[in-house]
Enzyme design. Structure first.
Site, PDB file in Angstrom:
ATOM      1  N   TYR A  33       9.067  -4.349  -0.968  1.00 55.03           N
ATOM      2  CA  TYR A  33      10.421  -4.801  -1.411  1.00 55.03           C
ATOM      3  C   TYR A  33      10.727  -4.217  -2.725  1.00 55.03           C
ATOM      4  O   TYR A  33       9.814  -3.598  -3.223  1.00 55.03           O
ATOM      5  CB  TYR A  33      10.680  -6.200  -1.346  1.00 55.03           C
ATOM      6  CG  TYR A  33       9.827  -6.892  -2.641  1.00 55.03           C
ATOM      7  CD1 TYR A  33       8.536  -7.093  -2.683  1.00 55.03           C
ATOM      8  CD2 TYR A  33      10.766  -7.430  -3.806  1.00 55.03           C
ATOM      9  CE1 TYR A  33       8.076  -7.480  -4.059  1.00 55.03           C
ATOM     10  CE2 TYR A  33      10.022  -7.808  -5.108  1.00 55.03           C
ATOM     11  CZ  TYR A  33       8.916  -7.931  -5.026  1.00 55.03           C
ATOM     12  OH  TYR A  33       8.248  -8.499  -6.316  1.00 55.03           O
ATOM     13  N   ARG A  52      10.224   4.455  -5.763  1.00 57.00           N
ATOM     14  CA  ARG A  52       8.861   3.534  -5.777  1.00 57.00           C
ATOM     15  C   ARG A  52       8.861   2.929  -4.562  1.00 57.00           C
ATOM     16  O   ARG A  52       7.812   2.616  -3.670  1.00 57.00           O
ATOM     17  CB  ARG A  52       9.091   2.431  -6.951  1.00 57.00           C
ATOM     18  CG  ARG A  52       7.837   1.375  -6.783  1.00 57.00           C
ATOM     19  CD  ARG A  52       7.866   0.405  -8.112  1.00 57.00           C
ATOM     20  NE  ARG A  52       9.154  -0.424  -7.760  1.00 57.00           N
ATOM     21  CZ  ARG A  52       9.378  -1.292  -8.788  1.00 57.00           C
ATOM     22  NH1 ARG A  52       8.903  -1.480  -9.846  1.00 57.00           N
ATOM     23  NH2 ARG A  52      10.401  -2.043  -8.605  1.00 57.00           N
ATOM     24  N   ARG A 100       0.692 -10.661  17.210  1.00 57.31           N
ATOM     25  CA  ARG A 100      -0.133 -11.099  16.308  1.00 57.31           C
ATOM     26  C   ARG A 100      -1.611  -9.990  16.427  1.00 57.31           C
ATOM     27  O   ARG A 100      -2.217 -10.295  17.262  1.00 57.31           O
ATOM     28  CB  ARG A 100      -0.524 -12.358  15.788  1.00 57.31           C
ATOM     29  CG  ARG A 100      -1.261 -12.412  14.394  1.00 57.31           C
ATOM     30  CD  ARG A 100      -1.591 -13.837  13.971  1.00 57.31           C
ATOM     31  NE  ARG A 100      -2.268 -13.958  12.812  1.00 57.31           N
ATOM     32  CZ  ARG A 100      -3.390 -13.940  12.614  1.00 57.31           C
ATOM     33  NH1 ARG A 100      -4.222 -13.736  13.649  1.00 57.31           N
ATOM     34  NH2 ARG A 100      -4.092 -13.919  11.439  1.00 57.31           N
ATOM     35  N   HIS A 102      -4.409  -7.860  13.834  1.00 57.81           N
ATOM     36  CA  HIS A 102      -4.655  -7.257  12.307  1.00 57.81           C
ATOM     37  C   HIS A 102      -4.521  -5.655  12.308  1.00 57.81           C
ATOM     38  O   HIS A 102      -3.877  -5.481  11.243  1.00 57.81           O
ATOM     39  CB  HIS A 102      -5.782  -7.711  11.831  1.00 57.81           C
ATOM     40  CG  HIS A 102      -6.245  -8.941  11.223  1.00 57.81           C
ATOM     41  ND1 HIS A 102      -6.225  -9.882  12.180  1.00 57.81           N
ATOM     42  CD2 HIS A 102      -6.546  -9.538   9.960  1.00 57.81           C
ATOM     43  CE1 HIS A 102      -6.527 -11.068  11.524  1.00 57.81           C
ATOM     44  NE2 HIS A 102      -6.630 -10.958  10.077  1.00 57.81           N
ATOM     45  N   LYS A 149       4.462  -2.297  -4.243  1.00 52.78           N
ATOM     46  CA  LYS A 149       5.375  -3.627  -4.406  1.00 52.78           C
ATOM     47  C   LYS A 149       5.490  -4.224  -3.098  1.00 52.78           C
ATOM     48  O   LYS A 149       6.441  -4.087  -2.146  1.00 52.78           O
ATOM     49  CB  LYS A 149       6.691  -3.207  -4.971  1.00 52.78           C
ATOM     50  CG  LYS A 149       7.627  -4.385  -5.498  1.00 52.78           C
ATOM     51  CD  LYS A 149       8.736  -3.734  -6.388  1.00 52.78           C
ATOM     52  CE  LYS A 149       9.814  -4.890  -6.653  1.00 52.78           C
ATOM     53  NZ  LYS A 149       9.208  -5.936  -7.670  1.00 52.78           N
ATOM     54  N   GLU A 182       0.230  -7.840 -16.695  1.00 54.95           N
ATOM     55  CA  GLU A 182       1.597  -8.125 -16.715  1.00 54.95           C
ATOM     56  C   GLU A 182       2.075  -9.283 -16.568  1.00 54.95           C
ATOM     57  O   GLU A 182       1.199 -10.256 -16.309  1.00 54.95           O
ATOM     58  CB  GLU A 182       2.224  -7.058 -15.495  1.00 54.95           C
ATOM     59  CG  GLU A 182       1.668  -7.272 -14.268  1.00 54.95           C
ATOM     60  CD  GLU A 182       2.095  -6.351 -13.184  1.00 54.95           C
ATOM     61  OE1 GLU A 182       3.137  -5.728 -13.233  1.00 54.95           O
ATOM     62  OE2 GLU A 182       1.424  -6.336 -12.228  1.00 54.95           O
ATOM     63  N   LEU A 207       2.374  -3.350 -11.640  1.00 57.31           N
ATOM     64  CA  LEU A 207       3.363  -2.710 -11.036  1.00 57.31           C
ATOM     65  C   LEU A 207       3.971  -1.644 -12.182  1.00 57.31           C
ATOM     66  O   LEU A 207       4.310  -2.284 -13.214  1.00 57.31           O
ATOM     67  CB  LEU A 207       4.493  -3.641 -10.415  1.00 57.31           C
ATOM     68  CG  LEU A 207       5.578  -3.111  -9.754  1.00 57.31           C
ATOM     69  CD1 LEU A 207       5.247  -2.540  -8.325  1.00 57.31           C
ATOM     70  CD2 LEU A 207       6.826  -3.889  -9.537  1.00 57.31           C
TER      71      LEU A 207
HETATM   72  N1  PDD Z   1       9.930  -8.295 -10.079  1.00 60.06           N
HETATM   73  N2  PDD Z   1       5.666  -6.611 -12.537  1.00 60.06           N
HETATM   74  C1  PDD Z   1       5.764  -7.308 -11.464  1.00 60.06           C
HETATM   75  C2  PDD Z   1       4.489  -8.076 -10.600  1.00 60.06           C
HETATM   76  C3  PDD Z   1       7.093  -7.864 -10.599  1.00 60.06           C
HETATM   77  O1  PDD Z   1       7.038  -8.496  -9.675  1.00 60.06           O
HETATM   78  C4  PDD Z   1       8.109  -6.830 -11.341  1.00 60.06           C
HETATM   79  C5  PDD Z   1       9.532  -7.143 -10.633  1.00 60.06           C
HETATM   80  C6  PDD Z   1       7.972  -6.008 -12.459  1.00 60.06           C
HETATM   81  C7  PDD Z   1       9.046  -5.234 -13.124  1.00 60.06           C
HETATM   82  O2  PDD Z   1       9.478  -4.374 -12.256  1.00 60.06           O
HETATM   83  P1  PDD Z   1      11.017  -3.723 -12.127  1.00 60.06           P
HETATM   84  O3  PDD Z   1      11.136  -3.474 -13.729  1.00 60.06           O
HETATM   85  O4  PDD Z   1      11.028  -2.637 -11.543  1.00 60.06           O
HETATM   86  O5  PDD Z   1      12.046  -4.975 -11.911  1.00 60.06           O
HETATM   87  C8  PDD Z   1       6.763  -5.942 -12.857  1.00 60.06           C
HETATM   88  C9  PDD Z   1      11.066  -8.453  -9.415  1.00 60.06           C
HETATM   89  C10 PDD Z   1      12.306  -8.299 -10.300  1.00 60.06           C
HETATM   90  C11 PDD Z   1      10.839  -9.599  -8.462  1.00 60.06           C
HETATM   91  O6  PDD Z   1       9.874  -9.709  -7.905  1.00 60.06           O
HETATM   92  O7  PDD Z   1      11.905 -10.452  -8.284  1.00 60.06           O
END
Ligand code: PDD
Length: 307
Positions: A33, A52, A100, A102, A149, A182, A207
């Protein structure tokens, strides 16, 4: 006005928008996403998000659903149909729908694409940033490819809920070596007593936030000394400032960690200055749908001295 969602080629009322129960995003978290900030009708940091997205899809060998140009047309159209000026756009691409199993389905199964848009309250977000937020720390129990992501967000959701129950806005996740990786949905930063801006280097441990990358560029423009390295909770508590970055938080100062104040517990000038540098640059580069000129962003306060 009712919300409109995009699902696999159709724009539908939000309440009717659905995907199949055997979608692999649902059964295996086999989906990626992106979240875009929408400001003054434009999508911020589009190039970074598209790049990304392409990388996440490539790492998981999920077929790209359409060209970037076609995807942008869908995103713009979703923003337009929802008449959102300031908000967030959510895009999800799963490997598709199949009985379903894997193992990956055959080539005949194409990806599932979902786009939703919601309004956000820019004024409330700015007020929150002016006041600063609290974070808690919690062990990082996620998998080893946090650079992708994916929608596999259960540990992140548990961490965010723990933060909420502790009266905090975010949870900073701690690796077994004691360093902050993070936030549950944001990147973590500090400004040391020596005025060096520090955030963890991009690797498979975090991320690589698009806002993180844009803030690094803004800091370089503002001539702030910058270092990419891991830091501990104690180093953050001893820092001059701390903050988080994400598409939804932009740059938001952190004033307390686990109930203890960062420096004097007040919002510092550098994080706020970076917030405005970031927003001004992001707005400048934002992609505006249908040649509509973006209106002015919220007024920028008088320039603050940095450092
Ligand atoms: N989240 N780290 C994680 C684990 C994240 O889920 C996100 C973003 C970031 C920051 O990434 P960016 O600057 O590209 O938004 C770092 C989004 C906003 C969410 O899951 O809603």
């Amino acid at each position: 006005m009712s919300r409109i969602a995009y699902v696999n080629g159709a724009f539908l009322p939000h309440s009717d928008a659905a995907i199949h129960i055997e979608d692999r995003g649902n059964q295996f978290a086999d989906a990626v996403y992106e979240v875009w900030a929408i400001r003054a009708g434009g999508l911020l940091d589009t190039e970074g998000h598209l790049k990304r997205l392409g990388r996440s899809l490539g790492e998981l060998r999920i077929r790209k659903p359409m060209t970037d140009a076609a995807l942008m047309a869908v995103l713009y159209e979703t923003v337009r149909r929802n008449r959102v000026r300031d908000g967030l756009l959510y895009l999800q691409v799963s490997r598709g729908c199949a009985p379903r199993d894997h193992c990956f389905p055959g080539e005949h199964v194409g990806p599932t694409v979902i786009v939703t848009v919601k309004r956000t309250n820019t004024r409330a977000a700015n007020e929150k940033a002016e006041k600063g937020v609290s974070v808690i720390t919690i062990p990082d129990i996620r998998w080893g490819r946090r650079d992708i992501k994916t929608v596999s967000l259960l540990p992140n959701a548990l961490a965010k809920q723990a933060a909420k129950e502790a009266g905090a806005a975010e949870a900073w996740l701690i690796d077994p070596d004691g360093t902050v990786t993070e936030g549950s949905s944001s990147n973590a930063w500090i400004l040391t007593k020596e005025n060096t801006l520090v955030t963890r280097a991009a690797s498979q441990s975090i991320l690589n936030g698009i806002t993180r990358q844009a803030v690094i560029a803004a800091a370089q423009g503002d001539r702030i000394t910058f270092e990419e390295r891991a830091f501990t909770r104690d180093e953050a508590l001893d820092a001059r400032e701390a903050f988080i970055t994400s598409a939804s938080a932009h740059v938001t100062p952190v004033i307390r960690i686990d109930g203890q104040p960062v420096a004097d517990g007040e919002v510092g000038p550098v994080a706020l200055a970076l917030r405005w540098s970031y927003l001004a640059a992001a707005h400048q580069n934002s992609a505006v749908p249908h040649k509509r000129q973006a209106g002015p962003l919220v007024a920028r306060p008088a320039k603050r001295r940095i450092g």
